[in-house]
Design a protein around this motif. Structure first.
Motif, PDB file in Angstrom:
ATOM      1  N   MET A 135     -14.592 -28.988   6.617  1.00 38.36           N
ATOM      2  CA  MET A 135     -14.194 -30.280   7.163  1.00 38.36           C
ATOM      3  C   MET A 135     -13.568 -31.140   6.058  1.00 38.36           C
ATOM      4  O   MET A 135     -14.013 -31.115   4.925  1.00 38.36           O
ATOM      5  CB  MET A 135     -15.409 -31.026   7.743  1.00 38.36           C
ATOM      6  N   ARG A 146     -15.920 -36.002   7.415  1.00 33.88           N
ATOM      7  CA  ARG A 146     -17.246 -36.210   6.829  1.00 33.88           C
ATOM      8  C   ARG A 146     -17.647 -37.673   6.871  1.00 33.88           C
ATOM      9  O   ARG A 146     -18.807 -37.998   7.135  1.00 33.88           O
ATOM     10  CB  ARG A 146     -17.265 -35.673   5.401  1.00 33.88           C
ATOM     11  N   VAL A 189     -14.262 -32.959  16.004  1.00 31.08           N
ATOM     12  CA  VAL A 189     -14.746 -31.815  15.234  1.00 31.08           C
ATOM     13  C   VAL A 189     -14.264 -30.520  15.879  1.00 31.08           C
ATOM     14  O   VAL A 189     -14.341 -30.371  17.102  1.00 31.08           O
ATOM     15  CB  VAL A 189     -16.295 -31.833  15.164  1.00 31.08           C
ATOM     16  N   TYR A 202     -17.428 -25.837  14.798  1.00 35.65           N
ATOM     17  CA  TYR A 202     -18.436 -26.648  14.099  1.00 35.65           C
ATOM     18  C   TYR A 202     -19.120 -27.660  15.014  1.00 35.65           C
ATOM     19  O   TYR A 202     -19.961 -28.426  14.566  1.00 35.65           O
ATOM     20  CB  TYR A 202     -17.784 -27.407  12.938  1.00 35.65           C
ATOM     21  N   ARG A 203     -18.763 -27.662  16.313  1.00 40.01           N
ATOM     22  CA  ARG A 203     -19.219 -28.726  17.200  1.00 40.01           C
ATOM     23  C   ARG A 203     -20.737 -28.726  17.357  1.00 40.01           C
ATOM     24  O   ARG A 203     -21.381 -29.771  17.240  1.00 40.01           O
ATOM     25  CB  ARG A 203     -18.548 -28.586  18.564  1.00 40.01           C
ATOM     26  N   ARG A 224     -23.034 -27.498  15.451  1.00 44.52           N
ATOM     27  CA  ARG A 224     -23.669 -27.877  14.190  1.00 44.52           C
ATOM     28  C   ARG A 224     -23.564 -29.380  13.954  1.00 44.52           C
ATOM     29  O   ARG A 224     -24.535 -30.027  13.537  1.00 44.52           O
ATOM     30  CB  ARG A 224     -23.006 -27.121  13.042  1.00 44.52           C
ATOM     31  N   ALA A 225     -22.384 -29.954  14.227  1.00 45.46           N
ATOM     32  CA  ALA A 225     -22.195 -31.389  14.013  1.00 45.46           C
ATOM     33  C   ALA A 225     -23.088 -32.208  14.935  1.00 45.46           C
ATOM     34  O   ALA A 225     -23.671 -33.224  14.533  1.00 45.46           O
ATOM     35  CB  ALA A 225     -20.726 -31.755  14.231  1.00 45.46           C
ATOM     36  N   GLU A 255     -27.752 -25.157  15.028  1.00 48.14           N
ATOM     37  CA  GLU A 255     -27.333 -23.902  14.407  1.00 48.14           C
ATOM     38  C   GLU A 255     -27.498 -22.729  15.371  1.00 48.14           C
ATOM     39  O   GLU A 255     -26.595 -21.903  15.530  1.00 48.14           O
ATOM     40  CB  GLU A 255     -28.162 -23.655  13.141  1.00 48.14           C
TER      41      GLU A 255
END
Length: 403
Positions: free
Chosen positions: A1, A6, A126, A130-131, A133-134, A271
């Protein structure tokens, strides 16, 4: 990212941390406020139940406004209402006024500063890989807020009294205002067609289309149970422990441990949601909650058993959030994520209202919480069954929506 993403995630995480952290300590205000004004527990519980109901009812509108006009103004308005509601709680000398300040105003404030609005930003900003996880990280930030703010709130009440404590928390809520600038700088709004519907018309059309999907209805049922469980425990656990001879230190430690272990639980859920079927993970969480509660009620009530219960239930506390919102994003895309996430959250808050209000009402009627604990266990088993058939398959009705 990249750095901008971030910064965005950090700002969103801090907003959720403050918003969720402040509200998780409201249970500590139950004894001093009811004693100061001569209220029943049911009167206090009704106001917090109304907070959850208003939060849920207004959440789809907050999400839809953020979907259409961007989240910056929605987040800023929510922060302002949060500070106002906390300040007005100090002059709410009767249950009706307390319901207006702690219930209605704070319910509206929470709808503008929590998951549906923030996840709408994350869902679009995002990358898909990675969605989950974010979302897990952001949900974990809300848990860190609980871990950090709950001991602070109890210390403020013990050291300064409940009234100064509320004013200090109002000042903390204003810290969300500058944080709202970061989401406002990022263009997360989808392009809208020239012949678009009105806001209410678009909301109705989108919700009606989603409601046709069985999985969406089952997610709403599961989220209802989640709200009933966590808000009953969060608000009434301190009083339950006090009734059984355990001091405020044990209750404070319990709520802090719930927040601490939920950081790990929500992060792990995010995760695992990127690797395993989210519906099975959700079912497992609800089943595990019921088992943990049964063991807690059967074990001798000691500071150690309370700490173990808090750690276990904390690990499962908000781990449903990234998984539920991840399924919604997969099924219906991200263009209407704020609205549909808010609609499912409304079901959560109906459960929250019933959990906190029935906790106070049935306690006043019976002098104990046994019936409500039984409901919490039974509903967890129902949610375990309800989430099993949910599938992460894109809806055909939303197939033409932008990714």
């Amino acid at each position: 990212m990249d750095i901008s993403l971030r910064r965005l995630l950090l700002a969103c995480g801090l907003i959720v941390s403050l918003s969720m952290g402040i509200r998780h300590g409201f249970g500590f205000f139950l004894p001093p406020l009811t004693q100061a004004f001569g209220w029943s527990r049911e009167a206090f519980a009704f106001a917090l139940g109304m907070q959850n109901l208003v939060w849920g009812a207004s959440q789809p509108f907050a999400g839809a406004l953020a979907d259409r006009y961007g989240p910056g103004r929605v987040l800023a308005a929510g922060a302002g209402l949060y500070a106002l509601g906390l300040a007005l709680m100090t002059v709410s000398a009767n249950p009706a006024a307390f319901t207006l300040s702690a219930g209605v105003l704070l319910g509206l404030a929470l709808s503008g500063t929590t998951y549906s609005v923030v996840f709408g930003v994350i869902g679009r900003a995002v990358p898909t890989a990675y969605r989950s996880r974010a979302m897990g990280l952001t949900a974990a930030a809300g848990s860190f807020g609980q871990f950090a703010m709950v001991p602070l709130e109890r210390s403020l009440i013990d050291g300064l009294g409940w009234l100064p404590a509320l004013l200090i928390l109002a000042a903390c809520a204003l810290a969300m205002l500058p944080l709202a600038r970061e989401p406002a700088r990022v263009d997360v709004r989808p392009a809208r067609p020239a012949t678009e519907r009105s806001l209410l018309g678009a909301m109705t059309h989108t919700f009606a289309a989603a409601w046709q999907e069985k999985g969406f209805r089952l997610l709403m049922a599961g989220y209802f149970v989640c709200g009933f469980q966590v808000v009953f425990i969060g608000v009434h656990l301190p009083a339950y422990l006090r009734d059984h001879g355990l001091g405020g230190e044990t209750a404070s430690l319990a709520l802090a441990l719930i927040g601490l272990f939920n950081i790990a639980g929500t992060f792990l859920a995010g995760e695992l949601g990127a690797r395993l079927p989210k519906n099975y993970l959700l079912s497992g969480i609800y089943l595990a909650r019921s088992i943990v509660i049964v063991l807690f009620l059967l074990a001798p009530l000691t500071p150690l058993s309370v700490a173990l219960f808090a750690a276990a239930i904390g690990f499962l506390w908000l781990s449903t959030v990234p998984l539920t919102n991840g399924i919604i994003a997969t099924q219906f895309g991200v263009q209407h994520l704020g609205l549909l996430s808010g609609a499912v959250f409304f079901s959560h808050q109906v459960g929250s209202f019933l959990g906190v209000w029935l906790g106070g009402l049935l306690y006043d009627l019976t002098g104990k919480y046994d019936i409500v604990w039984g409901l919490v266990i039974a509903l967890g088993l129902m949610a375990f069954v309800a989430n099993l058939p949910v599938r992460e398959v894109p809806s055909r009705a939303f197939a033409s929506e932008p990714a």
